[in-house]
Design a protein around this motif. Structure first.
Motif, PDB file in Angstrom:
ATOM      1  N   LEU A   1       7.493   5.347  11.442  1.00 27.95           N
ATOM      2  CA  LEU A   1       8.235   6.603  11.355  1.00 27.95           C
ATOM      3  C   LEU A   1       7.953   7.478  12.563  1.00 27.95           C
ATOM      4  CD1 LEU A   1       9.923   8.667   9.677  1.00 27.95           C
ATOM      5  CD2 LEU A   1       7.774   9.306   8.552  1.00 27.95           C
ATOM      6  N   SER A   2       9.000   8.109  13.075  1.00 27.33           N
ATOM      7  CA  SER A   2       8.860   9.090  14.144  1.00 27.33           C
ATOM      8  C   SER A   2       9.673  10.325  13.770  1.00 27.33           C
ATOM      9  CB  SER A   2       9.364   8.505  15.463  1.00 27.33           C
ATOM     10  OG  SER A   2       9.195   9.435  16.509  1.00 27.33           O
ATOM     11  N   LEU A   3       9.105  11.503  14.009  1.00 22.06           N
ATOM     12  CA  LEU A   3       9.752  12.776  13.684  1.00 22.06           C
ATOM     13  C   LEU A   3       9.793  13.667  14.919  1.00 22.06           C
ATOM     14  CD1 LEU A   3       7.749  13.654  10.435  1.00 22.06           C
ATOM     15  CD2 LEU A   3       9.922  12.424  10.588  1.00 22.06           C
ATOM     16  N   SER A   4      10.832  14.511  14.992  1.00 17.14           N
ATOM     17  CA  SER A   4      10.906  15.491  16.061  1.00 17.14           C
ATOM     18  C   SER A   4      11.825  16.632  15.632  1.00 17.14           C
ATOM     19  CB  SER A   4      11.444  14.843  17.346  1.00 17.14           C
ATOM     20  OG  SER A   4      11.290  15.731  18.430  1.00 17.14           O
ATOM     21  N   HIS A   5      11.697  17.764  16.302  1.00 16.74           N
ATOM     22  CA  HIS A   5      12.619  18.877  16.058  1.00 16.74           C
ATOM     23  C   HIS A   5      12.764  19.695  17.335  1.00 16.74           C
ATOM     24  CE1 HIS A   5       9.131  21.573  15.673  1.00 16.74           C
ATOM     25  NE2 HIS A   5       8.611  20.662  14.875  1.00 16.74           N
ATOM     26  N   ASP A   6      13.979  20.215  17.527  1.00 21.38           N
ATOM     27  CA  ASP A   6      14.279  21.033  18.698  1.00 21.38           C
ATOM     28  C   ASP A   6      15.653  21.649  18.503  1.00 21.38           C
ATOM     29  OD1 ASP A   6      13.726  22.108  21.291  1.00 21.38           O
ATOM     30  OD2 ASP A   6      15.037  20.606  22.173  1.00 21.38           O
ATOM     31  N   GLY A   7      15.847  22.827  19.027  1.00 17.94           N
ATOM     32  CA  GLY A   7      17.172  23.440  19.021  1.00 17.94           C
ATOM     33  C   GLY A   7      17.779  23.615  17.646  1.00 17.94           C
ATOM     34  N   GLY A   8      16.945  23.884  16.641  1.00 18.80           N
ATOM     35  CA  GLY A   8      17.457  24.114  15.300  1.00 18.80           C
ATOM     36  C   GLY A   8      17.789  22.858  14.520  1.00 18.80           C
ATOM     37  N   MET A   9      17.378  21.704  15.032  1.00 17.93           N
ATOM     38  CA  MET A   9      17.623  20.437  14.345  1.00 17.93           C
ATOM     39  C   MET A   9      16.300  19.681  14.222  1.00 17.93           C
ATOM     40  SD  MET A   9      20.866  20.742  13.907  1.00 17.93           S
ATOM     41  CE  MET A   9      21.545  19.178  13.423  1.00 17.93           C
ATOM     42  N   ALA A  10      16.187  18.886  13.149  1.00 15.71           N
ATOM     43  CA  ALA A  10      15.039  17.993  12.962  1.00 15.71           C
ATOM     44  C   ALA A  10      15.583  16.588  12.787  1.00 15.71           C
ATOM     45  CB  ALA A  10      14.229  18.413  11.736  1.00 15.71           C
ATOM     46  N   ILE A  11      14.878  15.622  13.347  1.00 13.74           N
ATOM     47  CA  ILE A  11      15.336  14.236  13.306  1.00 13.74           C
ATOM     48  C   ILE A  11      14.189  13.323  12.880  1.00 13.74           C
ATOM     49  CG2 ILE A  11      14.844  13.812  15.735  1.00 13.74           C
ATOM     50  CD1 ILE A  11      17.450  12.106  15.779  1.00 13.74           C
ATOM     51  N   ALA A  12      14.564  12.254  12.179  1.00 11.24           N
ATOM     52  CA  ALA A  12      13.603  11.226  11.793  1.00 11.24           C
ATOM     53  C   ALA A  12      14.194   9.867  12.115  1.00 11.24           C
ATOM     54  CB  ALA A  12      13.280  11.313  10.305  1.00 11.24           C
ATOM     55  N   MET A  13      13.357   9.000  12.644  1.00  9.66           N
ATOM     56  CA  MET A  13      13.737   7.600  12.903  1.00  9.66           C
ATOM     57  C   MET A  13      12.734   6.735  12.156  1.00  9.66           C
ATOM     58  SD  MET A  13      15.410   5.447  15.193  1.00  9.66           S
ATOM     59  CE  MET A  13      15.233   3.696  15.508  1.00  9.66           C
ATOM     60  N   ALA A  14      13.245   5.927  11.252  1.00  6.06           N
ATOM     61  CA  ALA A  14      12.398   5.036  10.468  1.00  6.06           C
ATOM     62  C   ALA A  14      12.782   3.592  10.807  1.00  6.06           C
ATOM     63  CB  ALA A  14      12.604   5.284   8.980  1.00  6.06           C
ATOM     64  N   THR A  15      11.763   2.749  10.939  1.00  8.83           N
ATOM     65  CA  THR A  15      12.026   1.334  11.168  1.00  8.83           C
ATOM     66  C   THR A  15      11.232   0.533  10.139  1.00  8.83           C
ATOM     67  OG1 THR A  15      10.245   1.161  12.793  1.00  8.83           O
ATOM     68  CG2 THR A  15      12.470   1.572  13.639  1.00  8.83           C
ATOM     69  N   ALA A  16      11.782  -0.645   9.845  1.00  5.14           N
ATOM     70  CA  ALA A  16      11.127  -1.562   8.922  1.00  5.14           C
ATOM     71  C   ALA A  16      11.210  -2.953   9.485  1.00  5.14           C
ATOM     72  CB  ALA A  16      11.790  -1.507   7.552  1.00  5.14           C
ATOM     73  N   LEU A  17      10.092  -3.642   9.466  1.00  9.97           N
ATOM     74  CA  LEU A  17      10.034  -5.030   9.906  1.00  9.97           C
ATOM     75  C   LEU A  17       9.720  -5.872   8.679  1.00  9.97           C
ATOM     76  CD1 LEU A  17      10.181  -6.878  12.381  1.00  9.97           C
ATOM     77  CD2 LEU A  17       7.710  -6.567  12.627  1.00  9.97           C
ATOM     78  N   LYS A  18      10.576  -6.860   8.441  1.00  8.80           N
ATOM     79  CA  LYS A  18      10.345  -7.771   7.317  1.00  8.80           C
ATOM     80  C   LYS A  18      10.062  -9.145   7.884  1.00  8.80           C
ATOM     81  CE  LYS A  18      12.086  -9.301   2.945  1.00  8.80           C
ATOM     82  NZ  LYS A  18      13.021  -9.052   1.881  1.00  8.80           N
ATOM     83  N   PRO A  19       8.855  -9.660   7.565  1.00  8.09           N
ATOM     84  CA  PRO A  19       8.491 -10.987   8.072  1.00  8.09           C
ATOM     85  C   PRO A  19       9.416 -12.074   7.540  1.00  8.09           C
ATOM     86  CG  PRO A  19       6.623  -9.931   6.954  1.00  8.09           C
ATOM     87  CD  PRO A  19       7.813  -9.058   6.779  1.00  8.09           C
TER      88      PRO A  19
END
Length: 120
Positions: free
Chosen positions: A102-120
């Motif tokens: 998971l990665s999170l960030s916010h700027d300019g009145g917006m917040a964003i999240a990027m989630a990744t999943a690895l399945k073996p």
């Protein structure tokens, strides 16, 4: 191996209004998250990023927000401040066997999240 991702962006102003309602916080966030918010004086940017992470989790599963409670998807932070998921209930069952990031960030009145999943 299979890689999945989910991304979500949330307007901080919308969350700023929503956190005025204690029911929103109780319905959407775990007790651990609410303690984190309290420590950060209920920063709307922090709450918005956590909410975006929940939606990104649902998107990486390909199911949106159905099949699990939002409060089952906790966003916590390690000793360096890096975010990670702690899942319970149906959310944990749905993500069984997945390696999540998971990665999170916010700027300019917006917040964003990027989630990744690895399945073996």
């Amino acid at each position: 191996m299979k890689l999945s991702c989910g991304v979500d962006i949330v307007e901080v102003g919308r969350i700023r209004r929503s956190i005025q309602n204690p029911r929103f916080l109780e319905r959407c966030f775990s007790p651990e998250e609410r303690r984190c918010f309290e420590e950060r004086s209920y920063s709307p940017e922090t709450v918005a990023a956590h909410f975006a992470a929940k939606e990104a989790f649902g998107k990486l599963l390909g199911r949106g927000l159905s099949g699990f409670a939002l409060s089952e998807v906790s966003v916590l932070h390690d000793e360096r401040g890096a975010p990670y998921y702690r899942l319970t209930g149906e959310a944990a069952r749905l993500a069984e066997g997945l390696e999540l990031s998971l990665s999170l960030s916010h700027d300019g009145g917006m917040a964003i999240a990027m989630a990744t999943a690895l399945k073996p």
